[in-house]
Design an enzyme around this catalytic site. Structure first.
Site, short mmCIF file in Angstrom:
data_model
loop_
_atom_site.label_atom_id
_atom_site.label_comp_id
_atom_site.label_asym_id
_atom_site.label_seq_id
_atom_site.Cartn_x
_atom_site.Cartn_y
_atom_site.Cartn_z
CD GLU A 137 -1.36 -2.34 2.08
OE1 GLU A 137 -2.14 -2.96 2.80
OE2 GLU A 137 -0.14 -2.63 1.98
CD1 TRP A 196 17.46 -37.03 -16.59
CD2 TRP A 196 16.52 -36.09 -14.81
NE1 TRP A 196 18.36 -36.13 -16.09
CE2 TRP A 196 17.81 -35.53 -14.99
CE3 TRP A 196 15.74 -35.65 -13.74
CZ2 TRP A 196 18.32 -34.56 -14.15
CZ3 TRP A 196 16.25 -34.68 -12.89
CH2 TRP A 196 17.52 -34.14 -13.11
CG ASP A 222 19.67 -39.35 -7.44
OD1 ASP A 222 20.03 -40.38 -8.03
OD2 ASP A 222 18.52 -39.20 -6.98
CG LEU A 269 18.94 -30.60 -3.62
CD1 LEU A 269 18.97 -30.98 -2.14
CD2 LEU A 269 17.64 -31.05 -4.27
NE ARG A 309 19.32 -26.56 -12.00
CZ ARG A 309 19.23 -27.47 -11.02
NH1 ARG A 309 19.86 -27.27 -9.88
NH2 ARG A 309 18.49 -28.56 -11.18
N GLY A 367 13.93 -39.16 -0.34
CA GLY A 367 13.64 -40.55 -0.63
C GLY A 367 12.51 -41.11 0.21
CG ASN A 388 9.23 -38.66 0.39
OD1 ASN A 388 9.70 -37.55 0.65
ND2 ASN A 388 9.25 -39.17 -0.83
#
Length: 387
Positions: free
Chosen positions: A60, A186, A216, A220, A223, A312, A316
């Site tokens: 505002e 992927w 992997d 992280l 991008r 993983g 999770n």
């Protein structure tokens, strides 16, 4: 609550623009909410603004300053604001008072403030001074922009989103014995993977586990190419500090890598990782696992509003079992990985069972892949009846 029928097409146009301004401020407003404001008189837009944390001004105030710079009087104007104008002193003065001083005659608010200590007071302040206040225009998209802020205001811990890329049969990755090469497998295509970057851009932190790091070697990073005021905090649950010094995470550490470990981790590893630029955080164990609640408390202390899980099956499953997941974003590819593949979450038979627990779900297509978004805990539930 005011029905949408009482709003004009111009009202909706102005609020849509205010929401766009707020969305463009994602990554630049946290730990404050993202807010946009448009000032108009009649059918003419006078000024607009968004809240950028480093510039201090609320949306505002930014809009009022732009109107003054353009030589526009705001007496009798309408303010369109995506979040209720504040009525308290913080880093800045109350926006409700600033709107009153500017002569605003009408204020259209998308949604009330989710902070139970503040909610409704800005609206009441304006109404008490004779301003016509209407609430509820495009409330749903306004709330979704600030899910994390609403959650922290009420629960005092970050809003946790579980993101997973899954095969059509609901698996995270091929069985390790069937993997070849050192590169990630992927499951989803380039369109979905690019969309993940836009998700990361809206987050304050991303979390994974040491198993994913070793398998992997992820970076992280955000991008997306969009600006953000503070780096995306990368958090790794690594009880014994096995994160390699040669990993992408450590090689790119720049005040944005937090390795969470147990008190039993060896001093040699601590010294080497600290020297490489990683920050270490020792947490207590909870049933042979790092305490997730203690971690969320620490992240809240650091003004982290949102946390994205890219982990993983074990992590999770642990977050789900403890009721710490607030939202799920499940990407489904076309690949089938088979019964021996890595499951979605330990203790959860399949993501399709989790899907039955999700509320307020949305679906979208990203190239050949599908994305399901749904809530386990709606941070705005207390406001649903208020519009």
């Amino acid at each position: 609550m005011t029905s949408e029928a009482s709003f004009t097409a111009f009202d909706e146009q102005c609020m849509t623009r205010a929401l766009q301004l707020a969305a463009e401020a994602c990554g630049l407003a946290s730990p404050n909410p993202t807010v946009g404001c448009v000032l108009a008189r009649g059918a003419d837009v006078l000024a607009e603004g968004a809240h950028l944390y480093d510039q201090r001004d609320h949306a505002e105030i930014a809009a009022l300053k732009q109107a003054a710079a353009r030589g526009h009087s705001t007496s009798g104007a309408t303010a369109y604001v995506t979040l209720e104008p504040c009525s308290h002193h913080g880093r800045t003065g109350p926006c409700a008072d600033a709107l009153l001083a500017a002569g605003i005659a009408r204020c259209v608010v998308a949604t009330a403030d989710p902070n139970p200590l503040v909610r409704g007071r800005g609206i009441a302040r304006l109404r008490a001074a004779g301003v016509a206040v209407q609430v509820g225009l495009l409330a749903e998209p306004a709330r979704r922009l600030n899910d994390a802020f609403a959650h922290v205001m009420q629960q005092r811990r970050p809003f946790v989103t579980l993101k997973a890329a899954l095969s059509v049969d609901g698996k995270l990755a091929p069985n390790p014995s069937r993997r070849t090469g050192a590169h990630p497998v992927w499951i989803t295509g380039p369109v979905a993977r690019a969309y993940v970057q836009t998700i990361r851009h809206t987050q304050d932190a991303v979390l994974t586990g040491i198993g994913t790091v070793l398998a992997d070697d992820p970076a992280l990073t955000d991008r997306s190419g969009l600006p953000r005021r503070r780096r995306l905090l990368r958090v790794v649950l690594d009880s014994q500090l096995r994160t390699p010094l040669t990993s992408q995470l450590v090689r790119t550490a720049d005040r944005d890598l937090l390795l969470v470990h147990s008190h039993s981790a060896q001093q040699q590893q601590r010294s080497a990782l600290t020297a490489a630029g990683a920050e270490l955080l020792a947490l207590p164990m909870d049933h042979d696992r790092l305490s997730l609640k203690a971690l969320l408390d620490e992240l809240a202390r650091r003004d982290i509003l949102s946390l994205l899980l890219e982990a993983g099956a074990e992590i999770n499953g642990a977050f789900l079992a403890q009721g710490l997941v607030d939202q799920a974003m499940l990407f489904f590819g076309e690949t089938e990985l088979g019964e021996d593949a890595v499951p979605f979450a330990s203790g959860v038979a399949s993501p399709y069972l989790l899907q039955q627990s999700l509320r307020r779900t949305t679906n979208r297509t990203l190239g050949p892949d599908a994305l399901l978004i749904g809530y386990l805990h709606d941070p705005w539930q207390a406001l649903q009846a208020e519009g």
